[in-house]
Motif scaffolding. Structure first.
Motif, PDB file in Angstrom:
ATOM      1  N   CYS A 371       0.853  -1.188   0.000  1.00  0.00           N
ATOM      2  CA  CYS A 371       0.000   0.000   0.000  1.00  0.00           C
ATOM      3  C   CYS A 371       0.887   1.236   0.000  1.00  0.00           C
ATOM      4  O   CYS A 371       1.942   1.250   0.646  1.00  0.00           O
ATOM      5  N   CYS A 372       0.479   2.239  -0.759  1.00  0.00           N
ATOM      6  CA  CYS A 372       1.184   3.520  -0.685  1.00  0.00           C
ATOM      7  C   CYS A 372       0.176   4.661  -0.582  1.00  0.00           C
ATOM      8  O   CYS A 372      -0.850   4.659  -1.273  1.00  0.00           O
ATOM      9  N   PHE A 466       4.723   4.064   2.447  1.00  0.00           N
ATOM     10  CA  PHE A 466       4.480   2.773   1.793  1.00  0.00           C
ATOM     11  C   PHE A 466       4.828   1.657   2.763  1.00  0.00           C
ATOM     12  O   PHE A 466       5.651   1.817   3.668  1.00  0.00           O
ATOM     13  N   SER A 468       4.801  -2.963   2.970  1.00  0.00           N
ATOM     14  CA  SER A 468       4.537  -4.252   2.351  1.00  0.00           C
ATOM     15  C   SER A 468       5.079  -5.354   3.249  1.00  0.00           C
ATOM     16  O   SER A 468       5.856  -5.098   4.173  1.00  0.00           O
ATOM     17  N   LYS A 507       9.099  -0.779   4.411  1.00  0.00           N
ATOM     18  CA  LYS A 507       8.134   0.126   5.025  1.00  0.00           C
ATOM     19  C   LYS A 507       8.823   1.444   5.335  1.00  0.00           C
ATOM     20  O   LYS A 507       9.921   1.455   5.904  1.00  0.00           O
TER      21      LYS A 507
END
Length: 548
Positions: A371-372, A466, A468, A507
């Motif tokens: 996600c960003c 961001f 992940s 991250k």
């Protein structure tokens, strides 16, 4: 109530139950078509449901499992706080992770449904809002340490009173968020969806009588409970155990352990989460509402996927989740990035049940959930805007076929934001969106492919968060029944001068200069079965389509 006590015949029950289900789905159509933000209208990051008067979820539109398994706790929190003060025309709002909600961007708008002056049901929506304040644009941050840094915390309060919008609350919200036009517009769309749900329930009451509708709701819960118990009885008794890991704690610490034990005896399932790590320093903690949603999702998927999902499902499940663990933290622990942990939990719980029931085994899907969030500027208006995008990956293969390519897996179900929407609404350019050949695990059936997506910051410096998972090779999606593991995820930041920015990990929250490229390459899904058993035509298809 026995079968002889029923006032509603079987045909009427099925028709009315389908009407309640349809009402939830129609609410979803209203919300999608009335919302302002791309994350709702284009990516479908929202959910709608109908509840009994005491807050039990009876009918839902299948949008986001991570939201739907939690929403009834918000309704019950509203009832507990407001009780006799609940009035016709009121609308309640809440995003408090420790009062039934999930994380702050997932805002619940819930309305009571009155018929002839009596509270008979609730209509509810949950939608991911692009910003609810806090330190970072998008109101998320893996590095955050408590919920106060994550945004505006709303316990169950009235968004509308007697049908009129609560102007004082709207003023408070407006002054605490980065893009009030989007947020306030989306809240009004949620109210509109709830109003439609209330109208449909009232129409059913007029058609069949309120007593009949209440009986239908009760029987919907009972039928799902019975379906789950019957399915459990058909499965052998036994135990299973599995563990998975997060790359870190959100702040660069050691990997975080998720451990699940399951035991099935007769028509009951016990889930023990006491082996999980304690709550962590960063925002990877999962509030109980989201852990509960993960249980609903995984049990439904493994035990009774053909059933509707309402709160009757949990009547056959016992859960041990100690307070203070990463899956049941104590306030005010940060939770904004809890969905990555939810995805790992869902995968681990499914693998534990597959150990107990090998016939249900599947290759693991990606739980990377990249996600960003970008604090950007709209090219159309020149005003501040916040982008939120999610990039999926491959699902695991099954005994029946290959996994799916490039989808949002398990408890999530959102679409990747269309390139045209990104470039129209934000000062961001999408350079690539493509499948990654060879990212999948191989087997008799192969896993799905991961996705590569590149974002370029343009025009002005922009604040980006961001995050992940599965960047650690040991934590990549696992194969099943002899299938191969998938590749792990990679996240790369390339500066304006073309050199890789080192030391960021998977991250980060930082300001990126124009010309910077953020690249993600997500994991594919695990394979199923021995790769030597793959059919020749399937091998040829893989080669012709450059999938390997």
């Amino acid at each position: 109530m026995t079968a002889n006590d029923h006032r509603v015949d079987t045909v009427t029950f099925e028709v009315a139950a389908a009407a309640l289900q349809s009402a939830a789905e129609e609410m979803g159509n209203v919300l999608k078509r009335s919302s302002y933000s791309p994350i709702i209208r284009d990516m479908d990051d929202f959910s709608c449901a109908v509840f009994t008067a005491d807050g039990e979820l009876v009918a839902q539109a299948d949008y986001i499992p991570a939201q739907l398994g939690a929403m009834s706790l918000v309704v019950k929190a509203i009832i507990e706080r407001w009780r006799a003060r609940i009035g016709d025309g009121d609308a309640f709002i809440s995003n408090h992770p420790y009062l039934g909600a999930m994380h702050l961007p997932d805002v619940n708008v819930i309305t009571p449904v009155f018929v002839a002056g009596v509270l008979v049901a609730w209509a509810g929506t949950a939608a991911h809002h692009i910003d609810v304040g806090g330190v970072n644009p998008g109101s998320e941050g893996p590095e955050l340490e408590d919920i106060f840094g994550e945004g505006l915390v709303l316990p169950p309060v009235r968004l509308a009173i007697g049908g009129a919008e609560n102007e004082d609350l709207i003023a408070v919200i407006t002054e605490n968020i980065r893009d009030p036009r989007s947020t306030i517009s989306d809240l009004r769309a949620q109210r509109a969806a709830c109003a439609l749900g209330g109208e449909r329930i009232a129409e059913l009451a007029e058609m069949y009588g309120m007593a009949a509708v209440l009986e239908v709701m009760s029987r919907m819960l009972d039928s799902v409970e019975l379906g789950v118990r019957t399915a459990l009885l058909s499965l052998p008794d036994g135990t299973g155990e599995a563990e998975g890991h997060l790359d870190d704690d959100g702040r660069g610490g050691v990997p975080t352990r998720i451990h699940v034990r399951v035991a099935k005896v007769g028509d009951r399932l016990a889930i023990d989460l006491s082996g999980c790590d304690q709550q962590v320093a960063g925002a990877m903690n999962v509030p109980w509402a989201s852990t509960r949603a993960g249980i609903v999702y995984a049990v439904r998927a493994a035990v009774a996927p053909e059933l509707g999902a309402n709160d009757g499902l949990l009547r056959a499940v016992d859960v041990e989740a100690p307070r203070g663990s990463v899956l049941n933290p104590v306030s005010p622990a940060a939770v904004s990035v809890r969905h990555n942990t939810c995805q790992r939990f869902a995968d681990t719980l499914i693998r534990a049940m597959a150990q107990m029931w090998p016939q249900t085994a599947v290759g693991s899907s990606t739980v990377s959930f990249f996600c960003c969030n970008v604090g950007s500027v709209s090219p159309l208006t020149g005003l501040p805007s916040v982008m939120a995008d999610v990039v999926g990956g491959g699902t695991g293969a099954t005994a029946f076929g290959d996994g799916l390519d490039g989808v949002d897996t398990y408890m999530s179900n959102v679409g990747v934001m269309p390139t045209e929407v990104v470039e129209t609404n934000y000062s961001v350019r999408v350079l690539k969106s493509e499948f990654i050949p060879g990212s999948q695990g191989l087997g008799e059936f192969n896993g799905g492919l991961g996705l590569r997506r590149e974002y370029q910051i343009i025009d002005v410096p922009q604040r980006v968060t961001f995050y992940s998972e599965q960047t650690h090779p040991d934590f990549a999606p696992k194969g099943a029944r002899g299938g191969g593991d998938a590749r792990s995820t990679r996240v790369t930041v390339v500066g304006p001068d073309g050199t890789k920015v080192e030391g960021l990990g998977s991250k980060a929250s930082l300001t990126l200069q124009p010309g910077t490229v953020l690249r993600v390459e997500t994991a594919g899904g695990g394979g199923y079965g021995n790769p030597d058993d793959r059919e020749e035509f399937a091998r040829d298809h893989d080669v012709r389509n450059e999938r390997l």
